[in-house]
Design a protein around this motif. Structure first.
Motif, PDB file in Angstrom:
ATOM      1  N   THR A 137       0.841  -1.205   0.000  1.00  0.00           N
ATOM      2  CA  THR A 137       0.000   0.000   0.000  1.00  0.00           C
ATOM      3  C   THR A 137       0.872   1.249   0.000  1.00  0.00           C
ATOM      4  OG1 THR A 137      -1.780  -1.192   1.111  1.00  0.00           O
ATOM      5  CG2 THR A 137      -1.833   1.227   1.227  1.00  0.00           C
ATOM      6  N   MET A 163       2.271   1.787  -3.401  1.00  0.00           N
ATOM      7  CA  MET A 163       1.258   2.339  -4.302  1.00  0.00           C
ATOM      8  C   MET A 163       1.056   3.829  -4.029  1.00  0.00           C
ATOM      9  SD  MET A 163      -2.287   3.242  -4.272  1.00  0.00           S
ATOM     10  CE  MET A 163      -2.917   2.352  -2.875  1.00  0.00           C
ATOM     11  N   MET A 221      -2.815  -1.565  -8.529  1.00  0.00           N
ATOM     12  CA  MET A 221      -3.877  -1.940  -7.604  1.00  0.00           C
ATOM     13  C   MET A 221      -3.916  -3.456  -7.399  1.00  0.00           C
ATOM     14  SD  MET A 221      -5.246   0.678  -6.419  1.00  0.00           S
ATOM     15  CE  MET A 221      -5.265   2.409  -6.753  1.00  0.00           C
ATOM     16  N   VAL A 272      -1.391  -4.585  -4.857  1.00  0.00           N
ATOM     17  CA  VAL A 272      -1.816  -4.331  -3.483  1.00  0.00           C
ATOM     18  C   VAL A 272      -2.871  -5.355  -3.076  1.00  0.00           C
ATOM     19  CG1 VAL A 272      -2.852  -2.660  -1.902  1.00  0.00           C
ATOM     20  CG2 VAL A 272      -1.265  -1.865  -3.669  1.00  0.00           C
ATOM     21  N   LEU A 273      -3.858  -5.574  -3.922  1.00  0.00           N
ATOM     22  CA  LEU A 273      -4.926  -6.534  -3.610  1.00  0.00           C
ATOM     23  C   LEU A 273      -4.383  -7.960  -3.426  1.00  0.00           C
ATOM     24  CD1 LEU A 273      -7.615  -5.197  -6.099  1.00  0.00           C
ATOM     25  CD2 LEU A 273      -7.745  -5.101  -3.588  1.00  0.00           C
ATOM     26  N   VAL A 325      -4.884  -6.956   1.011  1.00  0.00           N
ATOM     27  CA  VAL A 325      -5.495  -5.656   1.298  1.00  0.00           C
ATOM     28  C   VAL A 325      -6.827  -5.597   0.562  1.00  0.00           C
ATOM     29  CG1 VAL A 325      -5.235  -3.158   0.934  1.00  0.00           C
ATOM     30  CG2 VAL A 325      -3.285  -4.520   1.709  1.00  0.00           C
ATOM     31  N   PRO A 352     -10.333  -3.750  -1.117  1.00  0.00           N
ATOM     32  CA  PRO A 352     -10.631  -2.517  -1.853  1.00  0.00           C
ATOM     33  C   PRO A 352     -10.946  -1.344  -0.905  1.00  0.00           C
ATOM     34  CG  PRO A 352     -11.663  -4.365  -2.952  1.00  0.00           C
ATOM     35  CD  PRO A 352     -11.116  -4.887  -1.641  1.00  0.00           C
ATOM     36  N   GLN A 381      -9.736  -0.863   2.094  1.00  0.00           N
ATOM     37  CA  GLN A 381      -8.468  -0.388   2.653  1.00  0.00           C
ATOM     38  C   GLN A 381      -7.718   0.483   1.639  1.00  0.00           C
ATOM     39  OE1 GLN A 381      -7.184  -4.415   4.086  1.00  0.00           O
ATOM     40  NE2 GLN A 381      -6.296  -3.168   5.754  1.00  0.00           N
ATOM     41  N   ILE A 382      -7.779   0.105   0.383  1.00  0.00           N
ATOM     42  CA  ILE A 382      -7.140   0.940  -0.648  1.00  0.00           C
ATOM     43  C   ILE A 382      -7.815   2.305  -0.683  1.00  0.00           C
ATOM     44  CG2 ILE A 382      -6.820   1.252  -3.142  1.00  0.00           C
ATOM     45  CD1 ILE A 382      -6.340  -1.789  -3.327  1.00  0.00           C
ATOM     46  N   GLU A 383      -9.137   2.320  -0.654  1.00  0.00           N
ATOM     47  CA  GLU A 383      -9.871   3.591  -0.650  1.00  0.00           C
ATOM     48  C   GLU A 383      -9.479   4.437   0.561  1.00  0.00           C
ATOM     49  OE1 GLU A 383     -14.478   4.880  -0.247  1.00  0.00           O
ATOM     50  OE2 GLU A 383     -14.051   3.287  -1.688  1.00  0.00           O
ATOM     51  N   LEU A 430      -6.014   5.839   0.028  1.00  0.00           N
ATOM     52  CA  LEU A 430      -6.046   6.924  -0.957  1.00  0.00           C
ATOM     53  C   LEU A 430      -6.561   8.219  -0.334  1.00  0.00           C
ATOM     54  CD1 LEU A 430      -7.312   4.978  -4.096  1.00  0.00           C
ATOM     55  CD2 LEU A 430      -5.000   5.895  -3.704  1.00  0.00           C
TER      56      LEU A 430
END
Length: 193
Positions: free
Chosen positions: A119, A122, A137, A140-141, A145, A147, A149-151, A154
């Motif tokens: 993460t 990224m 992405m 990371v996935l 991790v 989606p 958590q990515i949001e 970000l």
């Protein structure tokens, strides 16, 4: 260039608040606080709400992880004030200054979980290049991790890419290590409201 307005352009109630902060903390009011109180209707209220939600709202990322993300993005942007502020806050939140220093020094060898490392990579790509790809992405996935958590990551990245640029544009004054530690304690207790 530091505008004089950061030291003088406040309503009487805000001036009183700043006096109380200085009195009880025995530290100067950080320029980050001064900026959000200067034009609350234009920038401050929205920035506080967004940043608080990104940093303290519900998330699978811990507060320590999100503060580390803020410190990492700030490091990539070379924003001295924000590096110091969020390094101190991440260190207190995790009770592990060494881990924070390791990430900021060399992410590849730092003692962090692979999902957090991916993460941060990224976020680094996004901060340096202004874009990420579907392949970024997927990397990371693939570490587990989610989606969401990515949001959430970000949102941290957006908040601090903005804050870093403002800190540098307005030449935020660096505080003493004791003042950054006091600020970190405050941020951990009250958040970004």
């Amino acid at each position: 260039m530091r505008p004089d307005i950061l030291d003088t352009g406040y309503r009487p109630t805000t001036k009183l608040l700043f006096t109380l902060i200085r009195l009880f903390s025995r530290q100067p009011v950080p320029d980050a606080a001064k900026l959000v109180f200067y034009r609350p209707d234009f920038y401050g209220d929205a920035a506080k709400t967004f940043t608080h939600e990104a940093m303290r709202g519900p998330s699978a990322w811990s507060v320590a992880d999100r503060e580390l993300m803020a410190a990492y993005v700030s490091k990539l942007n070379d924003s001295a004030f924000c590096i110091a502020a969020h390094t101190a806050t991440a260190g207190q939140a995790s009770a592990d200054d060494g881990r924070v220093r390791a990430v900021l020094s060399d992410l590849d060898s730092a003692p962090v979980e692979e999902g957090l490392r991916a993460t941060l990579r990224m976020l680094g790509t996004l901060t340096r290049e202004g874009t990420v790809t579907a392949a970024d992405m997927r990397k990371v996935l693939s570490t587990g991790v989610t989606p969401q958590q990515i949001e959430d990551a970000l949102a941290v990245c957006a908040a601090f890419n903005t804050t870093n640029r403002l800190a540098d544009a307005f030449a935020f004054e660096l505080l003493t290590p004791a003042a950054f530690e006091a600020g970190a304690k405050f941020l951990l207790k009250r958040g970004y409201r």
